[in-house]
Design a protein around this motif. Structure first.
Motif, PDB file in Angstrom:
ATOM      1  N   ILE A  67       0.840  -1.198   0.000  1.00  9.40           N
ATOM      2  CA  ILE A  67       0.000   0.000   0.000  1.00  9.40           C
ATOM      3  C   ILE A  67       0.872   1.243   0.000  1.00  9.40           C
ATOM      4  N   ASN A  68       1.871   1.255   0.867  1.00 10.04           N
ATOM      5  CA  ASN A  68       2.744   2.427   0.964  1.00 10.04           C
ATOM      6  C   ASN A  68       3.602   2.606  -0.279  1.00 10.04           C
ATOM      7  N   LYS A 100       2.859   1.417  -3.356  1.00 10.93           N
ATOM      8  CA  LYS A 100       2.033   1.482  -4.570  1.00 10.93           C
ATOM      9  C   LYS A 100       2.454   0.439  -5.607  1.00 10.93           C
ATOM     10  N   TYR A 101       2.548  -0.806  -5.154  1.00 10.94           N
ATOM     11  CA  TYR A 101       2.874  -1.901  -6.069  1.00 10.94           C
ATOM     12  C   TYR A 101       1.998  -3.115  -5.739  1.00 10.94           C
ATOM     13  N   ILE A 112      -3.369  -5.105  -6.230  1.00 10.61           N
ATOM     14  CA  ILE A 112      -2.691  -3.897  -5.775  1.00 10.61           C
ATOM     15  C   ILE A 112      -3.436  -3.392  -4.543  1.00 10.61           C
ATOM     16  N   LEU A 168      -4.672  -0.995  -1.611  1.00  7.69           N
ATOM     17  CA  LEU A 168      -4.837   0.458  -1.691  1.00  7.69           C
ATOM     18  C   LEU A 168      -5.098   1.133  -0.346  1.00  7.69           C
ATOM     19  N   SER A 169      -5.825   0.483   0.556  1.00 10.65           N
ATOM     20  CA  SER A 169      -6.187   1.123   1.812  1.00 10.65           C
ATOM     21  C   SER A 169      -6.588   0.053   2.814  1.00 10.65           C
ATOM     22  N   GLN A 211       4.050  -2.146 -10.787  1.00 10.01           N
ATOM     23  CA  GLN A 211       3.757  -0.864 -10.157  1.00 10.01           C
ATOM     24  C   GLN A 211       2.331  -0.459 -10.507  1.00 10.01           C
ATOM     25  N   ALA A 212       1.654   0.189  -9.589  1.00  7.06           N
ATOM     26  CA  ALA A 212       0.268   0.599  -9.829  1.00  7.06           C
ATOM     27  C   ALA A 212       0.192   1.602 -10.965  1.00  7.06           C
ATOM     28  N   GLU A 225      -5.348   2.182 -11.650  1.00 10.59           N
ATOM     29  CA  GLU A 225      -5.434   1.134 -10.638  1.00 10.59           C
ATOM     30  C   GLU A 225      -5.295   1.691  -9.216  1.00 10.59           C
ATOM     31  N   THR A 226      -5.373   2.977  -9.068  1.00 12.47           N
ATOM     32  CA  THR A 226      -5.147   3.625  -7.780  1.00 12.47           C
ATOM     33  C   THR A 226      -6.461   3.929  -7.068  1.00 12.47           C
TER      34      THR A 226
END
Length: 303
Positions: free
Chosen positions: A134-135, A137-138, A158, A160-161, A205-206, A210-211
């Motif tokens: 998460i930190n 972003k992968y 991936i 996210l939160s 990598q995101a 995809e974020t």
């Protein structure tokens, strides 16, 4: 690994600072000198001294990574300084680092007991890989056990939160491999198996689409116009008013919730979202969703 009490016996003056570095490395993948300075109100020189002490204690845990301009975890050789369970770690990721949470038993200002606590079934190493992703972003790859899907093979997700519904820890993620093209989903940490990190491969990598910023359901905030359900007796209605802080002269309450999390609120608050009260059988409800039709149109438009 040692306990926080054992660490205090050997490094009493800086035990909490060493614990913070260990925590940040393990669950975010990096720790900056500025992180230490801000957390403990230290000068840059003092923060550098603490980092040097941690490197002396755990030389195989940390290195300076010029790419990210921060002190980074050495994944292949990392061995945690402290024995920290995953639920405590997730709580501190959500609410901030707290040295009182490191003690056993946990130190509280007044007596406290968590009711109905589910036994800790979250493998800490797996949780750490997910929170580092998460930190960073992968993507990670993992197997996911769920009764609602026969897809128990490896997935590329991936993360996210992180989220907590009052009893269980979950995370929001983008599932690259979903055959139904439902990419954004909520995952339970406890159902994840055999996690692998893909932190060095550019293909994992995101991408911008995809974020969390591109997650329509996450960013769509819905107003829920709730009314105490007409099926409730006067006594039950009074109890609901008291429990939810509704004035004695009122029957309605409006809250806001992310579209991606509406399902959990519906279940926990016993919300009747049926457009026709005669459809889908019967059930116990505390509230009637008064703007259900409008919300259905909004969600369909943003799907």
């Amino acid at each position: 690994m040692i306990t926080f009490e054992e660490l205090k016996n050997t490094s009493s003056k800086i035990a909490d600072r060493l614990a913070f570095i260990d925590f940040m490395l393990r669950f975010t993948g990096v720790v900056k000198r500025s992180d230490i300075s801000e957390m403990f109100n230290l000068s840059d020189a003092a923060s550098s001294k603490v980092l040097a002490e941690y490197s002396h204690l755990k030389p195989d845990n940390i290195e300076y990574n010029r790419t990210v301009r921060a002190n980074a975890i050495l994944r292949d050789s990392f061995r945690p300084l402290l024995d920290l369970d995953s639920e405590t770690a997730l709580g501190m990721l959500a609410n901030g680092f707290n040295r009182n949470k490191l003690s056993s038993p946990v130190r509280t200002t007044i007596p406290f007991e968590k009711i109905g606590r589910v036994p800790n079934n979250l493998p800490t190493d797996s949780v750490a890989m997910i929170t580092r992703a998460i930190n960073g972003k992968y993507a990670i790859s993992c197997c996911y056990k769920t009764e609602n899907s026969s897809n128990h093979g490896r997935r590329i997700i991936i993360p996210l939160s992180i989220m907590h519904d009052g009893s269980k820890w979950m995370f929001r993620g983008f599932d690259r491999n979903d055959p139904k093209k439902v990419f954004y989903k909520n995952f339970h940490f406890s159902r994840v198996r055999d996690v692998e990190e893909y932190f060095q491969n550019k293909d994992y990598q995101a991408e911008p689409e995809e974020t969390l910023e591109a997650d329509k359901q996450w960013n769509l905030i819905l107003p829920l116009q709730l009314q105490i359900h007409p099926d409730r007796t006067p006594q039950e209605a009074t109890r609901i008013r008291n429990d939810f802080g509704i004035p004695a002269s009122a029957n309605e309450l409006t809250i806001e919730v992310r579209c991606a999390l509406m399902f959990f609120v519906e279940k926990q608050w016993f919300i009747d979202k049926r457009l026709n009260s005669n459809q889908d059988g019967e059930g116990y409800f505390k509230f009637k969703l008064m703007n259900a039709e409008m919300l259905k149109i909004i969600m369909e438009t943003n799907s």
